[in-house]
Design an enzyme around this catalytic site. Structure first.
Site, PDB file in Angstrom:
ATOM      1  N   ASP A  14       0.875  -1.136  -0.029  1.00 24.02           N
ATOM      2  CA  ASP A  14      -0.162  -0.063  -0.195  1.00 24.02           C
ATOM      3  C   ASP A  14       0.954   1.192   0.018  1.00 24.02           C
ATOM      4  O   ASP A  14       2.116   1.246   0.393  1.00 24.02           O
ATOM      5  CB  ASP A  14      -0.875  -0.059   1.183  1.00 24.02           C
TER       6      ASP A  14
ATOM      7  N   ASP B 126      -0.200   5.119   1.046  1.00 22.72           N
ATOM      8  CA  ASP B 126      -0.482   6.144   1.947  1.00 22.72           C
ATOM      9  C   ASP B 126      -0.400   5.357   3.274  1.00 22.72           C
ATOM     10  O   ASP B 126      -1.313   4.349   3.699  1.00 22.72           O
ATOM     11  CB  ASP B 126      -1.905   6.773   1.544  1.00 22.72           C
TER      12      ASP B 126
END
Length: 218
Positions: free
Chosen positions: A11, A13
């Site tokens: 991922d 953020d």
């Protein structure tokens, strides 16, 4: 030691980029702009990792449907005003470079738009380290497994040889839905107890712990 995984999907953020606080502030500011109740921090943090439209619908459920395009515009205005100042977590760039040099296939699965991720990758100077990426405006939003399924298909890697690394329950549920191992990081958007409830392969509390775990187990 033989590798357990061939493909590591990150991922963005809250996992590599220290951006959770900025996302929360942008959501709350957009709500103020539209004169709707701003969500408390915990509710705003919960939506991080989702596609933007899904995130804002959860964060501001009382907003009339026809006004969500305005909400999107105001969120982007506030987030982009400060995104140039956002930094990778300390040690994240070094970790990505180390893994790439060890011939792991690295990818990104993110709730960002394609435009947003491309901008972030350029700013990070890590774009060349990721062999494939998927964004929320190209696929179903997390926790739907499409992002991981497409990445595995593109790179010809089986679920058993794939690891998803993320800071939200959306990441961990997406991994489960795709039949992929999930490694939770608790220094981003979602608290440790909510991540643990999804029984990830492991949970780490810092980039340093993440680096140590990957060196020993990936």
């Amino acid at each position: 030691m033989a590798k357990r995984f061939d493909l590591i999907v990150f991922d963005w953020d809250g996992t590599l980029l220290d951006s959770a606080g900025a996302i929360v502030e942008a959501i709350q500011a957009a709500c103020r702009d539209l004169d709707v109740s701003e969500p408390p921090e915990a509710r705003a943090r919960h939506v991080i990792g989702l596609g933007l439209h899904d995130a804002l619908r959860y964060a501001a459920p009382d907003l009339p449907e026809g006004r969500y395009p305005q909400m999107v515009e105001r969120y982007r205005h506030h987030y982009l005003a400060g995104d140039h100042a956002l930094k990778l977590f300390a040690g994240a760039a070094e970790l990505v470079n180390e893994l790439a040099q060890q011939d792991f296939l690295l990818a990104v699965a993110t709730g960002k738009s394609r435009q947003g991720l491309d901008r972030a990758l350029r700013a990070s100077a890590l774009a060349h380290r990721f062999v494939a990426t998927r964004c929320a405006d190209e696929c179903h939003s997390k926790p739907h497994p499409q992002m991981l399924e497409e990445l595995m298909d593109e790179l010809a890697v089986s679920p058993e040889r794939t690891l998803m690394v993320g800071d939200t329950t959306h990441d961990m549920q997406m991994a489960k839905n795709a039949g992929v191992a999930g490694l939770a990081v608790a220094y981003g958007a979602h608290p440790a107890e909510t991540l643990d409830a999804l029984a990830p392969l492991a949970r780490v509390d810092s980039v340093a712990e993440l680096t140590t775990w990957l060196r020993a187990n990936a």
